[in-house]
Scaffold this active site. Structure first.
Site, PDB file in Angstrom:
ATOM      1  N   SER A 217       0.835  -1.201   0.000  1.00 35.18           N
ATOM      2  CA  SER A 217       0.000   0.000   0.000  1.00 35.18           C
ATOM      3  C   SER A 217       0.863   1.243   0.000  1.00 35.18           C
ATOM      4  O   SER A 217       1.964   1.261   0.575  1.00 35.18           O
ATOM      5  CB  SER A 217      -0.904  -0.001   1.241  1.00 35.18           C
ATOM      6  OG  SER A 217      -1.532   1.261   1.412  1.00 35.18           O
TER       7      SER A 217
ATOM      8  N   TYR B 124      -2.490  -0.144   9.971  1.00 27.73           N
ATOM      9  CA  TYR B 124      -2.638  -0.741   8.638  1.00 27.73           C
ATOM     10  C   TYR B 124      -1.334  -0.608   7.858  1.00 27.73           C
ATOM     11  O   TYR B 124      -0.845  -1.577   7.273  1.00 27.73           O
ATOM     12  CB  TYR B 124      -3.779  -0.057   7.890  1.00 27.73           C
ATOM     13  CG  TYR B 124      -3.842  -0.440   6.427  1.00 27.73           C
ATOM     14  CD1 TYR B 124      -4.203  -1.727   6.043  1.00 27.73           C
ATOM     15  CD2 TYR B 124      -3.544   0.494   5.433  1.00 27.73           C
ATOM     16  CE1 TYR B 124      -4.255  -2.082   4.706  1.00 27.73           C
ATOM     17  CE2 TYR B 124      -3.593   0.147   4.093  1.00 27.73           C
ATOM     18  CZ  TYR B 124      -3.949  -1.139   3.735  1.00 27.73           C
ATOM     19  OH  TYR B 124      -3.987  -1.479   2.400  1.00 27.73           O
TER      20      TYR B 124
END
Length: 385
Positions: free
Chosen positions: A182, A207
Site C-alpha cells: 500500500s 494498517y
C-alpha cells in the site's frame, strides 16, 4: 475510453445474510490450531513460468474484493484457470462481494473457496491440493481508519494470514508470489514523488505497519527459501465495483442522498487516484516478470513497485468532477485532519514502466465517469439525480 463501457447486471438484494456482530469487526472464526509448519522443503526451480501459466491454476486471494475481482476477471478472460479465495467478511456490504463473485462464477475456469487466511490448516490443504505455480495475494483487512478501532483484525488477516500464504508458497513450489502492499507505507514522508527507494520505517497507522511488515516478511522468504516475490504499493485505487469505504464511493452515495460529504483537512489534500483497470492490466504481465535477485534486494528474488497514476489530484477537483457527473452540488462538511491520514500521495512509477511498460491510461475525469455509470447501473439509477 471507458465512458461507454457497460457492466454486467447483478442482483441488487443480498443473496444471504451475515451476523450483525462479529469479533474484531469482521466475520468468520479464526482457527489457530493448524498443523505445525514443515521444514526442510526442497528448493524447486522457480524461474521459468512460461506456458505453464496458461494451463495451470492461479490462486487469487481476495477474489470477491475490489482489486481481486478485476484481476480474476482479467485472468479468466485470457483463458487462465483461477481459484478465488475470500472469507466474505462483513467489513463492508457482503452483498457487493457476493455480486462480484456471481459474475466470476459464470466462467467455467473459475472455482471458489471460502476460508479465512488465518486458518492455517485450511490454507495448507488448499496449497497442497493445487500446488499453484503463481499466487496473486490481494486479500487483506483494509482501511487506515478502521485499523485504529480494530487492531486485532489487522494482525489476524495481514500478519498471520500473510504468513500462511508465504508458508504455502514455500512448501508447495510456488514460482511467483505477487502481493498487495500500500502507498500507506510512506507515512508522513514529504519527499515527492514517493519512490520505492525511500525509507518507509515510520508508519502512521497500524494498517501501514502491517503492510510494511508484509514487505519485510516477503523479502525474508525470498532470501531464505528463494521464493520470488513482488510487492505492489497501490495508490488510492477506484473504479467500478469499488469499495464502499473509499472516498469516491462514499462521496457518490452521500451526494445522491443529499447528505454532507466529509472533507478532511478542509479539503486541502491531494491523492494519486489510480483506476482499477490500469491496476489489473499491469498485474498480468508481472506474473511472468519473475524477480531473479539483484543488488537492490541484496540478492533475494524480491521486488517492490509503486502502482499509481503518477498524477496527484486535488480533492476539491475530484469533488467537482463528481458533481458534474451526478448533476448535483455536494453539501460539504469541512473537517480537520484525521489521525493516520496524510496530506498528499504521488507515485514514482519509473521502475514499473521500465520493467513491464506500465503507463496509466485513465484520467480522473474518465475514471469517475466510468464509476458513476457503473454505480447508476448497479443501484438502479437510470438518469442524473
Amino acid at each position: 475510453m471507458i465512458s461507454g463501457e457497460r457492466y454486467a447486471s447483478v442482483p441488487r438484494e443480498p443473496i444471504f445474510t451475515f451476523p450483525d456482530r462479529a469479533p474484531n469487526g469482521y466475520c468468520g472464526a479464526l482457527d489457530a490450531a493448524g498443523k505445525e509448519a514443515r521444514t526442510g522443503a526442497a528448493k524447486p526451480n522457480r524461474r521459468r513460468l512460461g506456458d505453464m501459466m496458461s494451463d495451470q491454476t492461479i490462486l487469487v486471494t481476495g477474489a470477491a474484493g475490489f482489486i481481486g475481482f478485476h484481476t480474476a476477471r482479467r485472468l479468466l478472460a485470457e483463458g487462465r484457470n483461477v481459484v478465488g479465495l475470500d472469507n466474505l467478511n462483513c467489513y463492508y456490504d457482503p452483498a457487493l462481494k457476493q455480486a462480484r463473485l456471481d459474475i466470476l462464477r459464470q466462467a467455467s475456469r473459475f472455482s471458489f473457496v471460502q476460508t479465512d487466511l488465518a486458518d492455517r490448516a485450511s490454507m495448507d490443504r488448499l496449497f497442497a491440493k493445487h500446488r499453484f505455480p503463481a499466487v496473486i495475494h490481494l486479500a487483506a483487512q483494509a482501511g487506515v481508519r478502521h485499523s485504529i478501532d480494530n487492531p486485532h483484525a489487522y494482525a489476524d488477516a495481514n500478519l498471520e494470514g500473510f504468513l500462511n500464504v508465504l508458508e504455502g508458497c514455500r512448501h508447495h513450489q510456488c514460482r511467483h508470489l505477487i502481493y498487495a502492499s500500500s502507498s500507506s507505507v510512506y507515512g508522513a514522508n514529504t519527499k515527492l514523488p514517493f519512490s520505492v527507494k525511500d525509507n518507509v520505517d515510520r508508519p502512521i497507522s497500524l494498517y501501514a505497519a502491517t503492510k510494511k511488515a508484509n514487505e519485510l516478511m516477503a523479502h525474508c522468504y525470498s532470501h531464505l527459501y528463494r521464493v520470488p516475490t513482488t510487492g505492489l504499493r497501490f495508490f488510492t485505487v477506484y473504479g467500478p465495483w469499488g469499495r464502499p469505504d473509499m472516498a469516491i464511493f462514499l462521496f457518490t452515495r452521500a451526494i445522491i442522498a443529499g447528505e454532507p460529504i466529509k472533507l478532511f483537512n478542509h479539503g486541502k489534500m491531494r491523492r494519486d487516484f489510480t483506476y482499477v483497470d490500469d491496476v489489473a492490466r499491469v498485474i498480468l504481465p508481472l506474473l511472468d516478470h519473475v524477480p531473479q535477485g539483484d543488488a537492490q534486494a541484496a540478492g533475494a528474488p524480491a521486488r517492490i513497485y509503486n502502482v499509481g497514476n503518477h498524477r496527484p489530484e486535488q480533492l476539491m477537483h475530484v469533488v467537482a468532477v463528481l458533481e458534474k457527473e451526478l448533476g448535483v452540488e455536494a453539501v460539504k462538511e469541512m473537517l480537520p485532519m484525521q489521525p493516520g491520514d496524510v496530506m498528499e500521495t504521488f507515485a514514482d512509477i519509473d521502475d514499473l514502466a521500465r520493467d513491464v511498460g506500465f503507463a496509466p491510461r485513465t484520467s480522473i475525469e474518465d475514471g469517475i465517469r466510468g464509476f458513476v455509470a457503473w454505480y447508476r447501473d448497479h443501484y438502479g439509477l437510470t438518469a442524473k439525480v
